[in-house]
Design an enzyme around this catalytic site. Structure first.
Site, PDB file in Angstrom:
ATOM      1  CB  SER A  69      55.935  19.186  47.549  1.00 21.41           C
ATOM      2  OG  SER A  69      54.537  19.350  47.454  1.00 21.41           O
ATOM      3  CE1 TYR A  94      55.622  14.658  50.339  1.00 22.61           C
ATOM      4  CE2 TYR A  94      54.166  16.402  49.563  1.00 22.61           C
ATOM      5  CZ  TYR A  94      55.164  15.486  49.313  1.00 22.61           C
ATOM      6  OH  TYR A  94      55.720  15.395  48.054  1.00 22.61           O
TER       7      TYR A  94
HETATM    8  N1  LIG Z   1      54.452  12.565  42.569  1.00 25.46           N
HETATM    9  C1  LIG Z   1      54.069  13.750  42.989  1.00 25.46           C
HETATM   10  O1  LIG Z   1      52.909  14.154  42.817  1.00 25.46           O
HETATM   11  C2  LIG Z   1      55.050  14.665  43.667  1.00 25.46           C
HETATM   12  C3  LIG Z   1      54.733  16.031  43.731  1.00 25.46           C
HETATM   13  C4  LIG Z   1      55.620  16.892  44.363  1.00 25.46           C
HETATM   14  C5  LIG Z   1      56.789  16.398  44.892  1.00 25.46           C
HETATM   15  N2  LIG Z   1      57.077  15.075  44.827  1.00 25.46           N
HETATM   16  C6  LIG Z   1      58.328  14.620  45.421  1.00 25.46           C
HETATM   17  O2  LIG Z   1      59.124  14.086  44.396  1.00 25.46           O
HETATM   18  C7  LIG Z   1      60.005  13.107  44.925  1.00 25.46           C
HETATM   19  C8  LIG Z   1      59.911  11.849  44.082  1.00 25.46           C
HETATM   20  O3  LIG Z   1      58.587  11.348  44.192  1.00 25.46           O
HETATM   21  P1  LIG Z   1      57.946  10.372  43.112  1.00 25.46           P
HETATM   22  O4  LIG Z   1      56.677  10.963  42.692  1.00 25.46           O
HETATM   23  O5  LIG Z   1      58.961   9.976  42.119  1.00 25.46           O
HETATM   24  O6  LIG Z   1      57.583   9.156  44.089  1.00 25.46           O
HETATM   25  P2  LIG Z   1      57.715   7.584  43.927  1.00 25.46           P
HETATM   26  O7  LIG Z   1      57.407   7.169  42.532  1.00 25.46           O
HETATM   27  O8  LIG Z   1      56.940   7.042  45.057  1.00 25.46           O
HETATM   28  O9  LIG Z   1      59.278   7.344  44.160  1.00 25.46           O
HETATM   29  C9  LIG Z   1      59.840   7.629  45.406  1.00 25.46           C
HETATM   30  C10 LIG Z   1      61.311   7.293  45.342  1.00 25.46           C
HETATM   31  O10 LIG Z   1      61.874   7.540  46.635  1.00 25.46           O
HETATM   32  C11 LIG Z   1      62.520   6.355  47.088  1.00 25.46           C
HETATM   33  N3  LIG Z   1      62.387   6.222  48.530  1.00 25.46           N
HETATM   34  C12 LIG Z   1      61.263   6.343  49.278  1.00 25.46           C
HETATM   35  N4  LIG Z   1      61.530   6.085  50.570  1.00 25.46           N
HETATM   36  C13 LIG Z   1      62.858   5.792  50.631  1.00 25.46           C
HETATM   37  C14 LIG Z   1      63.729   5.434  51.686  1.00 25.46           C
HETATM   38  N5  LIG Z   1      63.302   5.308  52.952  1.00 25.46           N
HETATM   39  N6  LIG Z   1      65.014   5.206  51.384  1.00 25.46           N
HETATM   40  C15 LIG Z   1      65.474   5.303  50.111  1.00 25.46           C
HETATM   41  N7  LIG Z   1      64.699   5.648  49.076  1.00 25.46           N
HETATM   42  C16 LIG Z   1      63.403   5.883  49.342  1.00 25.46           C
HETATM   43  C17 LIG Z   1      61.817   5.212  46.361  1.00 25.46           C
HETATM   44  O11 LIG Z   1      62.674   4.106  46.220  1.00 25.46           O
HETATM   45  P3  LIG Z   1      62.528   2.700  46.977  1.00 25.46           P
HETATM   46  O12 LIG Z   1      61.092   2.472  47.276  1.00 25.46           O
HETATM   47  O13 LIG Z   1      63.131   1.740  46.002  1.00 25.46           O
HETATM   48  O14 LIG Z   1      63.370   2.863  48.198  1.00 25.46           O
HETATM   49  C18 LIG Z   1      61.548   5.841  45.005  1.00 25.46           C
HETATM   50  O15 LIG Z   1      62.687   5.715  44.181  1.00 25.46           O
HETATM   51  C19 LIG Z   1      59.581  12.908  46.376  1.00 25.46           C
HETATM   52  O16 LIG Z   1      60.456  13.621  47.206  1.00 25.46           O
HETATM   53  C20 LIG Z   1      58.195  13.508  46.421  1.00 25.46           C
HETATM   54  O17 LIG Z   1      57.875  13.970  47.708  1.00 25.46           O
HETATM   55  C21 LIG Z   1      56.239  14.196  44.210  1.00 25.46           C
END
Ligand SMILES: NC(=O)c1ccc[n+]([C@@H]2O[C@H](COP(=O)([O-])OP(=O)(O)OC[C@H]3O[C@@H](n4cnc5c(N)ncnc54)[C@H](OP(=O)(O)O)[C@@H]3O)[C@@H](O)[C@H]2O)c1
Length: 247
Positions: free
Chosen positions: A147, A160
């Protein structure tokens, strides 16, 4: 047995950025292992990717459980015998100010965002190394979704951001150990991406102003295509606007 098609393992593949990356890789001719906790969503993704011609293994697992993390690596090896790209997208974020910060939230973020990637990279490293012989030009790749808060802190996101900074450091350390053998790691560091995770921001920031999951997927694909001589230790991706270094 080693498959002829390239194979990728994607965590956090049930939705959001991970699912978009998996879809992009499926379109590009990769076979996949998908993991997350939501088995129904993973199976739906597998059906979607089958229509794109990809074979998909589903490995339901909780990234806070070390045995589950290791078993995902085992499922992938048994299915394909090769690992061209390891994509670590599973992650959690939890906003609260310092001064009584709930430590269980700190622990959860470090377990899922740092410990699980560490364990998974460790468990997959032999297979990533072995696969370099099958893809000698590009070598093999690790891509972790960190991030921009790893570099540009935000109030409420201390735990975070610290976890994501650790993930950047982990990718950089991996490069010092194995990039010479053809395994390169990149931490992609996005600002807000329009997914479920950023929905809490909608009152302050319209989804249309956020980076898209498809943007991140496109960058992952580009990283898989670079020669083994190039290493991209981390890659910031920020929203359009006059202020660059902010989420
Ligand atoms: N969205 C943003 O603004 C943003 C910005 C910068 C970085 N990121 C990073 O990008 C990555 C993906 O985020 P996203 O935006 O796609 O979020 P999201 O839509 O909330 O998806 C999160 C994913 O992680 C999985 N996950 C969460 N906790 C888990 C656990 N304990 N065990 C296994 N799987 C788990 C979820 O699957 P299940 O719930 O099915 O387990 C889901 O597939 C993350 O690392 C996040 O920190 C996001």
């Amino acid at each position: 047995m080693t498959g002829a098609r390239r194979a990728a393992l994607v965590t956090g593949a049930s939705r959001g950025i991970g699912r978009a990356i998996a879809r992009r890789l499926a379109r590009e001719g990769y076979d996949l292992t998908l993991t997350a906790r939501d088995g129904d969503a993973l199976r739906a993704a597998a059906e979607e990717f089958a229509r794109l011609g990809a074979r998909t293994e589903v490995a339901v697992g909780d990234m806070s459980d070390e045995d589950a993390v290791r078993s995902v690596a085992d499922v992938h090896r048994a299915a394909y015998g090769r690992l061209d790209a390891l994509v670590v997208s599973a992650g959690v974020g939890s906003s609260a100010p310092l001064g009584g910060y709930p430590m269980h939230r700190f622990d959860k973020q470090f377990t899922v965002n740092v410990r699980a990637p560490f364990v998974l990279i460790d468990a997959c490293l032999d297979l990533l190394r072995e696969t370099v012989t099958l893809s000698p030009e590009t070598g093999t790749k690790i891509v972790a979704i960190s991030s921009i808060t790893a570099f540009a802190p935000e109030p409420g996101l201390a735990a975070y951001g610290a976890s994501k900074a650790a993930l950047v450091a982990l990718c950089e350390a991996v490069n010092t150990e194995v990039s010479v053998a053809g395994v390169a790691a990149t931490a992609i560091c996005p600002g807000y991406v329009d997914t479920d995770m950023s929905a809490w921001m909608h009152e302050r920031l319209a989804p249309t102003e956020m980076v898209t999951s498809e943007d991140i997927a496109e960058l992952v694909l580009a990283l898989t295509r670079t020669s083994r001589r190039a290493v991209v230790p981390h890659l910031p991706v920020v929203r359009a606007g006059s202020e660059l270094w902010r989420a």
